[in-house]
Design a protein around this motif. Sequence first.
Motif, PDB file in Angstrom:
ATOM      1  N   GLY A  87       0.828  -1.207   0.000  1.00  0.00           N
ATOM      2  CA  GLY A  87       0.000   0.000   0.000  1.00  0.00           C
ATOM      3  C   GLY A  87       0.858   1.251   0.000  1.00  0.00           C
ATOM      4  N   LEU A  88       0.298   2.309  -0.532  1.00  0.00           N
ATOM      5  CA  LEU A  88       1.044   3.557  -0.677  1.00  0.00           C
ATOM      6  C   LEU A  88       0.709   4.540   0.413  1.00  0.00           C
ATOM      7  CD1 LEU A  88       0.721   4.309  -4.503  1.00  0.00           C
ATOM      8  CD2 LEU A  88       2.659   3.334  -3.302  1.00  0.00           C
ATOM      9  N   ASN A  89       1.706   5.345   0.770  1.00  0.00           N
ATOM     10  CA  ASN A  89       1.497   6.528   1.595  1.00  0.00           C
ATOM     11  C   ASN A  89       1.322   7.709   0.652  1.00  0.00           C
ATOM     12  OD1 ASN A  89       1.707   5.312   4.193  1.00  0.00           O
ATOM     13  ND2 ASN A  89       3.920   5.144   3.876  1.00  0.00           N
ATOM     14  N   ALA A  90       1.329   8.901   1.194  1.00  0.00           N
ATOM     15  CA  ALA A  90       1.086  10.088   0.375  1.00  0.00           C
ATOM     16  C   ALA A  90       2.181  10.315  -0.662  1.00  0.00           C
ATOM     17  CB  ALA A  90       0.953  11.314   1.263  1.00  0.00           C
ATOM     18  N   PHE A  91       3.454  10.159  -0.281  1.00  0.00           N
ATOM     19  CA  PHE A  91       4.574  10.422  -1.178  1.00  0.00           C
ATOM     20  C   PHE A  91       5.344   9.140  -1.458  1.00  0.00           C
ATOM     21  CE2 PHE A  91       3.683  14.392   0.965  1.00  0.00           C
ATOM     22  CZ  PHE A  91       3.648  15.291  -0.087  1.00  0.00           C
ATOM     23  N   SER A  92       5.601   8.887  -2.729  1.00  0.00           N
ATOM     24  CA  SER A  92       6.305   7.668  -3.121  1.00  0.00           C
ATOM     25  C   SER A  92       7.445   8.013  -4.068  1.00  0.00           C
ATOM     26  CB  SER A  92       5.354   6.706  -3.825  1.00  0.00           C
ATOM     27  OG  SER A  92       4.277   6.375  -2.984  1.00  0.00           O
ATOM     28  N   VAL A  93       8.466   7.163  -4.049  1.00  0.00           N
ATOM     29  CA  VAL A  93       9.607   7.330  -4.945  1.00  0.00           C
ATOM     30  C   VAL A  93       9.460   6.312  -6.075  1.00  0.00           C
ATOM     31  CG1 VAL A  93      12.115   7.343  -5.170  1.00  0.00           C
ATOM     32  CG2 VAL A  93      11.043   8.076  -3.024  1.00  0.00           C
ATOM     33  N   VAL A  94       9.264   6.813  -7.292  1.00  0.00           N
ATOM     34  CA  VAL A  94       9.093   5.945  -8.455  1.00  0.00           C
ATOM     35  C   VAL A  94      10.439   5.804  -9.144  1.00  0.00           C
ATOM     36  CG1 VAL A  94       7.921   5.680 -10.680  1.00  0.00           C
ATOM     37  CG2 VAL A  94       6.707   6.685  -8.752  1.00  0.00           C
ATOM     38  N   VAL A  95      10.853   4.562  -9.394  1.00  0.00           N
ATOM     39  CA  VAL A  95      12.145   4.311 -10.043  1.00  0.00           C
ATOM     40  C   VAL A  95      11.993   3.756 -11.451  1.00  0.00           C
ATOM     41  CG1 VAL A  95      13.419   4.045  -7.899  1.00  0.00           C
ATOM     42  CG2 VAL A  95      12.342   2.056  -8.937  1.00  0.00           C
ATOM     43  N   GLY A  96      10.771   3.420 -11.861  1.00  0.00           N
ATOM     44  CA  GLY A  96      10.567   2.912 -13.210  1.00  0.00           C
ATOM     45  C   GLY A  96       9.115   3.034 -13.639  1.00  0.00           C
ATOM     46  N   SER A  97       8.912   3.284 -14.937  1.00  0.00           N
ATOM     47  CA  SER A  97       7.575   3.365 -15.528  1.00  0.00           C
ATOM     48  C   SER A  97       7.567   2.499 -16.773  1.00  0.00           C
ATOM     49  CB  SER A  97       7.233   4.805 -15.903  1.00  0.00           C
ATOM     50  OG  SER A  97       7.183   5.614 -14.752  1.00  0.00           O
ATOM     51  N   PHE A  98       6.567   1.637 -16.874  1.00  0.00           N
ATOM     52  CA  PHE A  98       6.535   0.677 -17.972  1.00  0.00           C
ATOM     53  C   PHE A  98       5.129   0.569 -18.550  1.00  0.00           C
ATOM     54  CE2 PHE A  98       9.777  -0.627 -14.950  1.00  0.00           C
ATOM     55  CZ  PHE A  98      10.894  -0.741 -15.763  1.00  0.00           C
ATOM     56  N   GLY A  99       5.074   0.256 -19.825  1.00  0.00           N
ATOM     57  CA  GLY A  99       3.805   0.009 -20.489  1.00  0.00           C
ATOM     58  C   GLY A  99       3.353  -1.431 -20.308  1.00  0.00           C
ATOM     59  N   LEU A 100       4.307  -2.331 -20.035  1.00  0.00           N
ATOM     60  CA  LEU A 100       3.995  -3.745 -19.849  1.00  0.00           C
ATOM     61  C   LEU A 100       4.147  -4.132 -18.383  1.00  0.00           C
ATOM     62  CD1 LEU A 100       5.878  -5.268 -22.900  1.00  0.00           C
ATOM     63  CD2 LEU A 100       3.421  -4.949 -22.658  1.00  0.00           C
ATOM     64  N   VAL A 132       7.359   1.516  -7.551  1.00  0.00           N
ATOM     65  CA  VAL A 132       7.661   2.370  -6.403  1.00  0.00           C
ATOM     66  C   VAL A 132       8.660   1.639  -5.522  1.00  0.00           C
ATOM     67  CG1 VAL A 132       6.675   3.439  -4.333  1.00  0.00           C
ATOM     68  CG2 VAL A 132       5.387   3.442  -6.483  1.00  0.00           C
ATOM     69  N   ALA A 133       9.774   2.295  -5.211  1.00  0.00           N
ATOM     70  CA  ALA A 133      10.794   1.690  -4.353  1.00  0.00           C
ATOM     71  C   ALA A 133      10.466   1.889  -2.885  1.00  0.00           C
ATOM     72  CB  ALA A 133      12.168   2.275  -4.670  1.00  0.00           C
ATOM     73  N   SER A 134       9.916   3.069  -2.537  1.00  0.00           N
ATOM     74  CA  SER A 134       9.577   3.350  -1.146  1.00  0.00           C
ATOM     75  C   SER A 134       8.453   4.370  -1.093  1.00  0.00           C
ATOM     76  CB  SER A 134      10.816   3.859  -0.387  1.00  0.00           C
ATOM     77  OG  SER A 134      11.366   4.963  -1.053  1.00  0.00           O
ATOM     78  N   SER A 135       7.731   4.371   0.019  1.00  0.00           N
ATOM     79  CA  SER A 135       6.579   5.254   0.171  1.00  0.00           C
ATOM     80  C   SER A 135       6.592   5.856   1.569  1.00  0.00           C
ATOM     81  CB  SER A 135       5.301   4.451  -0.067  1.00  0.00           C
ATOM     82  OG  SER A 135       4.185   5.293  -0.090  1.00  0.00           O
ATOM     83  N   PHE A 136       6.292   7.166   1.671  1.00  0.00           N
ATOM     84  CA  PHE A 136       6.390   7.888   2.945  1.00  0.00           C
ATOM     85  C   PHE A 136       5.187   8.797   3.140  1.00  0.00           C
ATOM     86  CE2 PHE A 136      10.608   7.052   1.326  1.00  0.00           C
ATOM     87  CZ  PHE A 136      11.240   6.466   2.408  1.00  0.00           C
ATOM     88  N   ALA A 137       4.921   9.099   4.402  1.00  0.00           N
ATOM     89  CA  ALA A 137       3.842  10.031   4.725  1.00  0.00           C
ATOM     90  C   ALA A 137       4.305  11.481   4.573  1.00  0.00           C
ATOM     91  CB  ALA A 137       3.349   9.791   6.152  1.00  0.00           C
TER      92      ALA A 137
END
Length: 163
Positions: A87-100, A132-137
């Motif tokens: 589950g996600l918190n308010a702020f997340s660190v995205v390290v990759g975006s993919f179509g597949l 998402v590598a990590s998620s923070f409040a």
Amino acid sequence: MKKYTLICIGLCAAMAFTSCKSSESAYKKAYEKAKQYDTQTAQQEAVAQEAVVAPVEAKPVTQAQVVDNLDNISVRQESVQLIHGNGLNAFSVVVGSFGLLSNAESLYQRLKDAGYDAQVVKNEDKNMYRVVASSFAEKSSAVSSRDQLRNTYPDAWLLYNAR
């Protein structure tokens, strides 16, 4: 006989040179026709410009939620849905975006193996899977995590979950 031939040639040449002369009336007719065409074109353009005026429609301004950005750190706001993870918190660190999804799951597994609390989310609007590598409040914690992850993932960015 030579005299008659020379006289005939001379007369033919004289007739040829005098018959090629353009008359002034032909030039005047061409000028008048071009002038008439120009005035018609100008009138048509003036009418077309007057007819193109479209009414102004008033549209309401859509309000976007402003995320604390006093520290000048950019944050993307997206509405995402959790695919894998806790589950996600308010702020997340995205390290990759993919179509597949398979590509996103591959990076997800590498992050899990490296000890990160990784997650895969989907942005339905853009049809993209975000890893998402990590998620923070708090935003400050997410920024410091992003800065550390940029050593390995230079394109890491912050996501604010709009849901």
